[in-house]
Design an enzyme around this catalytic site. Structure first.
Site, PDB file in Angstrom:
ATOM      1  N   TYR A  20       0.832  -1.196   0.000  1.00 31.59           N
ATOM      2  CA  TYR A  20       0.000   0.000   0.000  1.00 31.59           C
ATOM      3  C   TYR A  20       0.866   1.245   0.000  1.00 31.59           C
ATOM      4  O   TYR A  20       2.023   1.220   0.406  1.00 31.59           O
ATOM      5  CB  TYR A  20      -0.964   0.012   1.193  1.00 31.59           C
ATOM      6  CG  TYR A  20      -0.340  -0.199   2.548  1.00 31.59           C
ATOM      7  CD1 TYR A  20       0.093   0.872   3.319  1.00 31.59           C
ATOM      8  CD2 TYR A  20      -0.203  -1.491   3.081  1.00 31.59           C
ATOM      9  CE1 TYR A  20       0.656   0.671   4.575  1.00 31.59           C
ATOM     10  CE2 TYR A  20       0.360  -1.689   4.328  1.00 31.59           C
ATOM     11  CZ  TYR A  20       0.780  -0.605   5.066  1.00 31.59           C
ATOM     12  OH  TYR A  20       1.339  -0.813   6.305  1.00 31.59           O
ATOM     13  N   TYR A  28       4.632   0.864   1.658  1.00 31.43           N
ATOM     14  CA  TYR A  28       4.879  -0.194   2.632  1.00 31.43           C
ATOM     15  C   TYR A  28       4.379  -1.519   2.084  1.00 31.43           C
ATOM     16  O   TYR A  28       3.442  -1.579   1.291  1.00 31.43           O
ATOM     17  CB  TYR A  28       4.122   0.093   3.947  1.00 31.43           C
ATOM     18  CG  TYR A  28       4.800   1.081   4.863  1.00 31.43           C
ATOM     19  CD1 TYR A  28       5.075   2.377   4.459  1.00 31.43           C
ATOM     20  CD2 TYR A  28       5.140   0.720   6.161  1.00 31.43           C
ATOM     21  CE1 TYR A  28       5.691   3.284   5.308  1.00 31.43           C
ATOM     22  CE2 TYR A  28       5.743   1.619   7.021  1.00 31.43           C
ATOM     23  CZ  TYR A  28       6.016   2.900   6.583  1.00 31.43           C
ATOM     24  OH  TYR A  28       6.624   3.786   7.428  1.00 31.43           O
ATOM     25  N   GLU A  73       7.080  -1.279  18.519  1.00 34.08           N
ATOM     26  CA  GLU A  73       8.361  -1.819  18.077  1.00 34.08           C
ATOM     27  C   GLU A  73       9.432  -1.644  19.154  1.00 34.08           C
ATOM     28  O   GLU A  73       9.294  -0.782  20.018  1.00 34.08           O
ATOM     29  CB  GLU A  73       8.820  -1.082  16.812  1.00 34.08           C
ATOM     30  CG  GLU A  73       7.864  -1.218  15.663  1.00 34.08           C
ATOM     31  CD  GLU A  73       8.245  -0.354  14.467  1.00 34.08           C
ATOM     32  OE1 GLU A  73       9.182   0.476  14.579  1.00 34.08           O
ATOM     33  OE2 GLU A  73       7.602  -0.523  13.426  1.00 34.08           O
TER      34      GLU A  73
END
Length: 180
Positions: A20, A28, A73
């Protein structure tokens, strides 16, 4: 490689490989590996070249055909994605710590091999204020890779990779990587 046309339940979504492009131009690649893990590669934008496998995530169905995925993350970056694959769209919000915004090059690697560096950088550099990127995106590719397919995101991104994937030059009919 088969295209998924109708998404309703979580089982329809899991195992899907997406490419996308955000409205800001960042591209990404993202894979719903299973009900608690995602893999991704970043092809454009501030941290282009970064790739990650086996990122723990919370993956839920909000309503028929709409799915929310959230994770944090090791960098301290928080991500929230709302996929609407039947409409070919998603909305994402990325909450980059100040250090990632100021030193993105540290994160442009295969994260899994550099967790210590991510954690050290998170302590060494400032975290706040966060750099918040809320964007809509257009899904340009959806492939049925099946769950737990370790070939989907298995190498660093390269220039033209997403075009190769969309053109059917990267995966064979069984969603195995074509050796080059």
């Amino acid at each position: 490689m088969s295209e998924k046309k109708i998404f309703k339940n979580l089982d329809d979504f899991l195992g899907t490989h997406f490419i996308y492009t955000y409205d800001n131009g960042w591209e990404y690649e993202w894979y719903a590996k299973n009900d608690h893990t995602v893999d991704y590669r970043i092809h454009g934008g501030m941290v282009a070249g970064r790739w990650v496998t086996d990122q723990e995530a919370n993956i839920v169905k909000l309503t028929d055909g709409v799915f929310k995925i959230t994770w944090t993350e090791p960098t301290g970056t928080d991500v929230a994605l709302d996929f609407m694959p039947n409409e070919g769209k998603l909305h994402g919000v990325i909450f980059f710590p100040k250090w990632v915004h100021e030193h993105p090059e540290i994160t442009v690697t295969y994260q899994n091999e550099h967790i210590d560096l991510m954690e050290e950088s998170r302590v060494k550099y400032e975290t706040y204020p966060k750099y918040v990127v809320p964007e809509f995106a257009t899904i340009t590719y959806m492939g049925n890779a099946g769950q737990d397919n370790n070939e989907v995101i298995s190498e660093a991104p390269y220039k033209g990779m997403t075009d190769d994937i969309r053109a059917g030059k990267y995966f064979d009919k069984d969603y195995k990587k074509i050796k080059k």
